[in-house]
Design a protein around this motif. Structure first.
Motif, short mmCIF file in Angstrom:
data_model
loop_
_atom_site.label_atom_id
_atom_site.label_comp_id
_atom_site.label_asym_id
_atom_site.label_seq_id
_atom_site.Cartn_x
_atom_site.Cartn_y
_atom_site.Cartn_z
N ASN A 112 62.43 89.57 132.61
CA ASN A 112 61.83 91.12 132.95
C ASN A 112 60.99 90.27 134.61
O ASN A 112 59.88 89.86 134.87
CB ASN A 112 60.53 91.60 133.06
N LEU A 113 61.34 91.57 135.23
CA LEU A 113 60.95 91.89 136.55
C LEU A 113 59.32 92.32 136.48
O LEU A 113 59.49 93.17 135.94
CB LEU A 113 61.56 91.94 138.53
N PRO A 114 58.13 92.13 137.97
CA PRO A 114 57.28 92.96 137.55
C PRO A 114 57.21 94.11 138.39
O PRO A 114 58.16 94.47 138.78
CB PRO A 114 56.33 92.32 138.29
N TRP A 115 56.86 95.06 137.75
CA TRP A 115 56.80 96.84 138.37
C TRP A 115 56.95 96.74 140.06
O TRP A 115 56.12 95.58 140.53
CB TRP A 115 55.93 97.69 137.61
N THR A 116 57.17 97.80 140.44
CA THR A 116 57.36 97.81 142.05
C THR A 116 55.69 98.53 142.43
O THR A 116 54.92 99.56 141.26
CB THR A 116 58.38 98.23 142.81
N GLY A 117 55.60 98.43 143.72
CA GLY A 117 54.03 99.53 144.19
C GLY A 117 52.97 98.28 143.92
O GLY A 117 53.16 97.49 142.69
N ALA A 118 52.07 99.26 144.30
CA ALA A 118 50.34 98.59 143.92
C ALA A 118 50.47 99.45 142.82
O ALA A 118 50.81 100.64 142.70
CB ALA A 118 49.82 98.53 145.63
N PRO A 119 49.14 98.52 142.04
CA PRO A 119 48.75 98.89 140.78
C PRO A 119 47.17 99.28 141.45
O PRO A 119 46.67 99.37 142.46
CB PRO A 119 47.78 98.19 140.49
N CYS A 120 46.91 101.27 140.25
CA CYS A 120 45.97 102.06 140.90
C CYS A 120 44.27 101.18 141.63
O CYS A 120 44.34 100.57 140.05
CB CYS A 120 46.21 102.80 140.06
N LYS A 121 43.85 101.73 141.92
CA LYS A 121 42.64 101.02 141.83
C LYS A 121 41.62 102.17 141.48
O LYS A 121 41.03 101.13 141.18
CB LYS A 121 42.70 100.84 143.64
N ILE A 122 41.35 103.15 141.10
CA ILE A 122 40.93 103.39 140.46
C ILE A 122 41.59 103.91 138.54
O ILE A 122 42.63 104.17 139.05
CB ILE A 122 40.71 104.98 140.87
N SER A 123 40.45 103.35 137.77
CA SER A 123 41.06 103.53 136.34
C SER A 123 40.90 105.02 136.23
O SER A 123 40.74 106.13 136.79
CB SER A 123 39.98 102.75 135.97
N PRO A 124 41.74 105.28 135.05
CA PRO A 124 41.41 106.26 134.92
C PRO A 124 40.39 106.68 133.79
O PRO A 124 40.01 108.25 134.65
CB PRO A 124 42.46 106.85 132.97
N ARG A 125 39.23 106.52 134.21
CA ARG A 125 37.85 106.64 133.59
C ARG A 125 37.66 107.22 134.91
O ARG A 125 36.61 108.55 134.59
CB ARG A 125 37.32 105.98 132.72
#
Length: 146
Positions: free
Chosen positions: A54-67
């Motif tokens: 399983n390779l990691p997802w592409t793109g950067a993680p979201c900086k702002i949480s859903p909350r």
């Protein structure tokens, strides 16, 4: 469409081993409790890249949480004249460092056009008070004076 669970490396390796043994997609899927489409996807990946990890997802993680997003949206809906800089500083106090572009993109993804300061109203409260004072002072003037 929501995210699905990822299969473990052992399950992927079993699928590839059964394929090498000559089993079809459907029979492999029934034996391991997976869909035939999932089995086919794993086998195609194995044929193309010779790996099953399983390779990691592409793109950067979201900086702002859903909350954090919901807090931003609530503030903008309650006070439409809130600036992006104010929201950036508010998130910084909460421990999240973001740029104004991130705030703008977040608002656009939720259907809001932008969050920038609107023009200052033409009449400020001091101007309104001055106009009312003038009107009260000249209330008793005769009609010929006008």
């Amino acid at each position: 469409m929501g995210k699905t669970k990822e299969l473990s490396k052992d399950t992927r390796d079993k699928i590839v081993d059964l394929h090498k043994a000559g089993m079809g997609y459907r029979t492999t899927g029934k034996q391991l409790g997976e869909k035939a489409k999932t089995v086919g996807t794993i086998i195609r990946k194995w044929k193309k890249f010779e790996m099953t990890v399983n390779l990691p997802w592409t793109g950067a993680p979201c900086k702002i949480s859903p909350r954090g997003e919901s807090v931003i949206l609530r503030k903008v809906r309650d006070q439409p004249r809130t600036t992006q800089e104010y929201l950036v500083n508010d998130l910084k106090r909460a421990g999240t460092t973001v740029s104004t572009v991130t705030i703008s993109n977040t608002l656009q993804s939720h259907g809001l056009k932008s969050c920038s300061a609107r023009k200052v109203p033409l009449l400020k409260p001091a101007h309104v008070q001055a106009c009312l004072k003038f009107a009260k002072d000249h209330l008793d003037d005769p009609a010929e004076a006008w």
